[in-house]
Structures are given as C-alpha cells and as structure tokens.
Design a protein around this motif. Structure first.
Motif, PDB file in Angstrom:
ATOM      1  N   ASP A 297      -6.509  -9.279  11.250  1.00  0.00           N
ATOM      2  CA  ASP A 297      -6.318  -7.740  11.371  1.00  0.00           C
ATOM      3  C   ASP A 297      -6.657  -6.924  10.135  1.00  0.00           C
ATOM      4  O   ASP A 297      -6.815  -5.852  10.206  1.00  0.00           O
ATOM      5  N   ASN A 298      -7.052  -7.935   9.154  1.00  0.00           N
ATOM      6  CA  ASN A 298      -7.292  -7.081   7.815  1.00  0.00           C
ATOM      7  C   ASN A 298      -8.620  -7.125   7.454  1.00  0.00           C
ATOM      8  O   ASN A 298      -9.267  -7.038   6.699  1.00  0.00           O
ATOM      9  N   VAL A 299      -9.448  -7.307   8.699  1.00  0.00           N
ATOM     10  CA  VAL A 299     -11.080  -7.368   8.515  1.00  0.00           C
ATOM     11  C   VAL A 299     -11.345  -6.005   9.382  1.00  0.00           C
ATOM     12  O   VAL A 299     -11.089  -6.146  10.432  1.00  0.00           O
ATOM     13  N   ALA A 300     -12.420  -5.299   8.681  1.00  0.00           N
ATOM     14  CA  ALA A 300     -12.688  -4.124   9.355  1.00  0.00           C
ATOM     15  C   ALA A 300     -13.764  -4.341  10.348  1.00  0.00           C
ATOM     16  O   ALA A 300     -14.690  -5.229  10.257  1.00  0.00           O
ATOM     17  N   GLU A 301     -13.964  -3.415  11.343  1.00  0.00           N
ATOM     18  CA  GLU A 301     -15.221  -3.375  12.326  1.00  0.00           C
ATOM     19  C   GLU A 301     -16.431  -3.017  11.212  1.00  0.00           C
ATOM     20  O   GLU A 301     -16.608  -2.233  10.457  1.00  0.00           O
TER      21      GLU A 301
END
Length: 670
Positions: free
Chosen positions: A274-278
């Motif tokens: 969840d803590n990785v951005a698009e």
C-alpha cells in the motif's frame, strides 16, 4: 628495642604476605560466582593448552573434501585400471556474473609425496530430517489493508466489481524506477466467480481469446490452484477489498522490453504494498497473464507457479509483520515447487544439466544481474529447492519457507539447520551421484529407475567434463558464482599408478573428490557432424551426424533424441526431436519430428557393445533459431531386465553451407 620505622616496615611486609596467600588460596578454590559487585570474575581468563589431534584416516571409497589452505595446492591421487574420480568444484563466491577459473595440471610420481597446502577428510552425511526445533519463523494471517483486521478465509465478500479498471504495466527495457517506462491500460471485466475476477485489456476482444480459456481459468483457480496454494503456502490478502483475486489478460506480455520478450504471466510484488505509489503498484491482489494462452495442463502449471508468487508477495507484505522481499532465486524456486507438472520447468532443468558450471544458484535480483528468465538459473534453483524439500518432506517445508522471517541463504540455513557451504557441497555431491546413476546399469537392481522422461525432455543428470590424464596434462574449467563444475578424472593406463594433481584455484573454492569404479555397465555416447564436399550437400534438405554409442552387451538403443541448447532460447524453439529405434505398436506423435536414423553397425569390444548410427536432421530444424548455442544428443538404452539409462553428448553447433534451392542447368543436363 626496635625502632618505630622497622616495626612499620615489618607490619607492611606481613600484610602483603597475607594478601598473597589469600589470593593463591582463593584462585585454587575456583572462581567466585558472578555478581554485580564481583569485578574479579570479569577479568578472569581460562586458557586451555592446545591439543594436537592426529589426522583421521581417509576412506577413499567415500566422498572426500579437499580443503585448500591456499589457492594453489597439490595432492597425489592413486589410479588402478578400473578407477575414476569425479572432482566437484564449487564456486562459493556470491557476486552475480562473477566467473572463476580453476586450472589443473598432472604429472607422474613414483615416490610417496605428501599433499601440499591442503588436507583431506571424509564428508559427514546430512541427516534426512533436520532439527526443526531451532527454526524461527513467523506465522502471518491475512489482514485487511485498511484496518489491519484479519480477513476471513471462509465466504468472500460479494462486493460489486468495477466493470472497468486501469492498470499500470512496465513494458520497456528501461529503468524500473522511471515512470516513463510504464504504460496505463484500460481493462474490462469479462468474467467473475466467487473468488476470481477476470479483466481483459480493452485493445483485445473476448472472441479473440482461445476457445475455453476463460472457463478453464475460472475452473482451475476455483477447484485446484487457490485451495492448494492456500493450504501449502498460505492465503492471498484481499488488497483492493473486492473479495476476489484479479486476473488481467493482456497482449502486452507478448511484446515486453520493447518487443524483445514474450512471457506467459507474472506477479509484481509491489502491487501488494500500500505504501508504493502508482505506477509502481496497482494496489491490487492480481496476476498478469498473456491473452494468447490456451487451456490445458500447461495453464495449470503456470497458474500454480504465479499464484504461489502472489501468496509469497501477500505474506511478506502483511500489515504489522512486514518481511523483506523474497530474493528472486528463492521466489522462483518455491513457485516451481508448487507446479504439479513439468511443462514450465522441463526445458529449464535440461538446460541446467547441460552446463551446471555456467548457471549461478544464488541470485537476489535476476533483473539487475542480467539473468532475468535465464533457463539454466531457474533449473538450478528448482532442483536445489526440491532437494531441500525432499530432505524435509515431513515438516511442511513450503509453509515454513513462505512464512520465514528471513530470506536468502540465511533462510535456507535455518530451514535445513545446515550452513550453506556444507549444504551446497552435499547438493552438488547428490547431483554427481545422480549423473552416475543415469549412465550406469545396476547389476542387481535395488532401486527404481531415475526420472528419465521429464515432460518433453530427457534427463541424464549434470554433464561431466572428461579429463584423460594419460592424454592431457592440463585442463581448466570456468565456474559461475554459486555454481558447480564436474570433472571426471580418468587414466588410460592399465597398470596401477599414482599421479600428482596440481591445482591453481581461486578464493571461495570448494573441492570434493568422489571415487567411482569403471564398469562395463556404463553407457557413453559420441557424436560428430558428417561434413562432406559433395555438391549434393548444397541442395540436400538434411544435415548428417554420426553417432557412436557404447553400452553393455545385454542392452540396446531404444531411442535417439536431439535437443537445442541456449540460456535464452524460447520454449518453442527448444522443442526436442526424437526417433524410436525399437519399433513400438503405436509410434508417438514425436515420431514425425523429421529425424531419419540409419543403423550402421554393431560390434563387441572389450565386454561392451558399440552401436553406430547416421542421423539426418532437417535443415529447417536450425532455421529461425539464432539463439542456439549448441546441440545435445541423448540415447536411451534399455536392458533385458527393462532398466533404462541415458547417455548424452554435447557438441558445437555445426556450420551449415548455404542451401541451394535447385540444381544448376548443367547438373540437370547430366
């Protein structure tokens, strides 16, 4: 009367004597118990006198380690008329793509000469079941990405699914951390079930998919794959909260890396974070599949492999128990372990066996090491992890593996309770023994035949490099990091003799000697290209090869196989060709491969039978296969007792003259 200074001096000397006596007495009575107020115990050091242990007698009929004190060493080796040795050379250096060279020379010796800068000892065999009480792993249950609460493994949430979703996909050959290397594609929901949602890339129509593909995807995932992976490895977390595992079908997988790479499927671990951005994460529990796939057994192996990747990614990113990303070699190894068939690994195992010294085992990042989708590397880790699993067969190896808090060699050492160098040596030794079993008939069969037919390929164990000490006084071997080279040492002399072996090695070199007894029950194969100056060759549709097989008198050649080798040769281009020699009632489909075999002669020499063949290979077999590195010939031998063994021989790719399409006018007029 004594003076005052004299009395004071006498008292002082007496006090010192008492203190010394008390110190001696207390030291004899043992150390004081440790305590916060006892400082003397901190300073006490107990020194033991060095004890000399005489070297243990080495049993040369058992595997022997050669421990080098320097990179350059020498040792004597005794040969009798029927003795051979296999020298196993391991490169324990873990730096990717760092190949080391070992050079060996030999000379005769008539006097007893000791080994120089090395010593010998027998290898203690590893227990079949390691002590699992010392293992440390964390059991992780799936948690909601929003609240961290446990997700139920019973009936999934029947939430409405989005009819259209957008996904980011890495499609170029550039930097993974560069947003510009990703494309954003639109996909439509085309089918859903209780636990699966299938989306199709908008650039493709549902009717363009193979007939039955979508139905087979749903059936295999719901009825076989998801339950098995959940039971063996662990559940997959519902990252996007829609109650279903997402499948994205897209034609992009046929033209990745700017059109250079075609793959059938993959899982991206960052999608589970969840803590990785698009665009580096789609924040979805998902699997990418090539829309050109077809239903069948190969699809089942692929789904089992990729869903295992999804489970591993899910487990290692669970909230509150975040674990380090699994190193690539272990991630691929456990995924291969979950495959029920061999369609996704037969050609990889065969490639590794062809040249075991060329393919590293321990690779934390395949892509950055430029070994992504390297068939030999994948074959190596598949065999290694399967071997570890067999030694831990009663301890739920897969589940302990996926939930372990470590990764890399630290994980393997704890799972097997064995230091990695020792484990690597024992695995390499097992590989050498496998090769000997494959090419030697058992006089009194007491074990089942080895696995010869592996999917579409024939296995013969890891290839040995032969070194005849009577003909060559020097040889060398290049060995990749965490790879093993196998050198067969033989002597052509009939009388007993002793040779002095000189080794110029490298740091992190590991040597093991395995003595074997030469026997008429062994099988050997030799092949060479039959070049000719005949003008007819330029218009021939075939290229001819001469094969010579040496085998026991009471056996015969059952079939001949040709395999095309290459670390990156496509699965389709690698398809082996074969020809049955012994007639069968119903020839298999592979009989139409195009190989033409003529038996030339068969004779008996020194208790062995030598059979020769001329094999004609269609020239079209080599066309369009630019990545072919070499050819491997294999012959299956069958004995009167129905034992089967395999002989193999690798040869360089022959240079074929350009083929003329028709005869010239002058030739036609003759």
């Amino acid at each position: 009367m004594l003076s005052r200074p004299f009395i004071i001096l006498t008292c002082l000397i007496t006090c010192i004597a008492v203190l010394i006596g008390w110190e001696v007495h207390s030291s004899k009575s043992g150390p004081l118990p440790a305590g916060s107020g006892n400082r003397r115990t901190v300073r006490q050091v107990k020194a033991n006198k060095p004890a000399f242990r005489p070297p243990q007698t080495v049993n040369w009929n058992l595997p022997v380690t050669v421990t080098g004190l320097k990179n350059k060493l020498s040792f004597p080796l005794s040969f009798s008329s029927d003795d051979e040795y296999v020298l196993i050379v391991n490169n324990l250096d873990r730096s990717p793509r760092r190949t080391k060279t070992i050079s060996l020379t030999v000379n005769d010796t008539v006097e007893e000469r000791p080994a120089t800068d090395c010593y010998f000892e027998n290898i203690p065999e590893l227990d079949s079941v390691a002590q699992t009480s010392s293992l440390h792993h964390v059991s992780i249950q799936p948690r909601s990405p929003e609240t961290g609460a446990l997700v139920s493994e019973s009936e999934p949430d029947q939430a409405l699914l989005e009819p259209v979703r957008y996904f980011n996909l890495f499609v170029t050959d550039g930097d993974l951390s560069d947003k510009k290397q990703y494309t954003r594609l639109e996909a439509r929901l085309i089918r859903q079930s209780a636990r699966v949602a299938i989306y199709l890339d908008k650039q493709q129509k549902p009717e363009e998919l193979a007939a039955g593909l979508v139905s087979d995807l749903i059936a295999q995932l719901e009825n076989q794959v998801l339950d098995k992976i959940n039971r063996e490895c662990g559940p997959i977390r519902d990252i996007d909260g829609n109650g279903r595992f997402c499948i994205l079908l897209t034609p992009w997988l046929s033209r990745l890396q700017g059109g250079k790479t075609k793959i059938n499927g993959f899982v991206r671990p960052s999608d589970f974070r969840d803590n990785v951005a698009e665009p580096f994460s789609n924040h979805c529990d998902m699997l990418y599949l090539n829309s050109a796939l077809k239903p069948g057994h190969q699809l089942l192996d692929l789904l089992s492999h990729e869903v295992t990747h999804a489970a591993v990614s899910s487990i290692r990113t669970a909230g509150g128990h975040s674990l380090p990303d699994e190193e690539d070699w272990l991630n691929e190894g456990i995924a291969h372990l979950m495959e029920p068939g061999y369609t996704n690994r037969d050609y990889r195992i065969s490639e590794f066996f062809r040249s075991p010294q060329s393919y590293p085992l321990v690779i934390s990042d395949y892509y950055r090491a430029q070994l992504w989708r390297n068939h030999g590397c994948r074959g190596a880790v598949n065999l290694f992890l399967n071997w570890c699993n067999q030694r831990q067969s009663n301890s739920r190896f897969a589940r302990r593996f996926t939930h372990h808090r470590f990764t890399g060699t630290d994980k393997i050492e704890q799972l097997t309770a064995t230091p990695f160098p020792e484990l690597f040596r024992l695995w390499s030794l097992d590989l050498a023994r496998q090769s000997l079993i494959y090419n030697t008939f058992q006089a009194a069969p007491n074990r089942p035949d080895p696995l010869i037919h592996c999917g579409r390929f024939i296995l013969a164990g890891p290839a040995f490099k032969d070194w005849n000490l009577s003909d060559q006084n020097h040889t060398s071997l290049n060995i990749a990091s965490t790879a093993s080279g196998f050198l067969r040492l033989k002597s052509g002399n009939l009388r007993p003799e002793k040779r002095m072996i000189h080794v110029q090695g490298f740091p992190a070199m590991q040597l093991t000697l395995l003595k074997i007894q030469q026997t008429p029950q062994q099988v050997f194969l030799h092949a060479e290209h039959s070049s000719s100056e005949s003008p007819a060759d330029s218009i021939s549709e075939f290229s001819d090869f001469h094969l010579r097989c040496s085998h026991p008198i009471n056996s015969e050649v059952e079939s001949i196989h040709l395999e095309f080798n290459g670390a990156y040769l496509s699965q389709i281009a690698r398809q082996p060709q074969k020809r049955e020699i012994i007639a069968t009632a119903a020839p298999p489909i592979e009989q139409r491969s195009g190989l033409q075999v003529d038996k030339l002669e068969s004779c008996t020499r020194e208790e062995k039978r030598v059979t020769e063949f001329r094999v004609s290979v269609p020239r079209t077999s080599f066309e369009g296969k630019m990545e072919i590195e070499s050819l491997t010939w294999k012959a299956i031998l069958i004995s009167e007792s129905q034992q089967r063994r395999v002989a193999q021989f690798e040869m360089a790719l022959p240079t074929l003259s350009p083929r003329r399409l028709a005869k010239s006018v002058l030739e036609s007029a003759k």
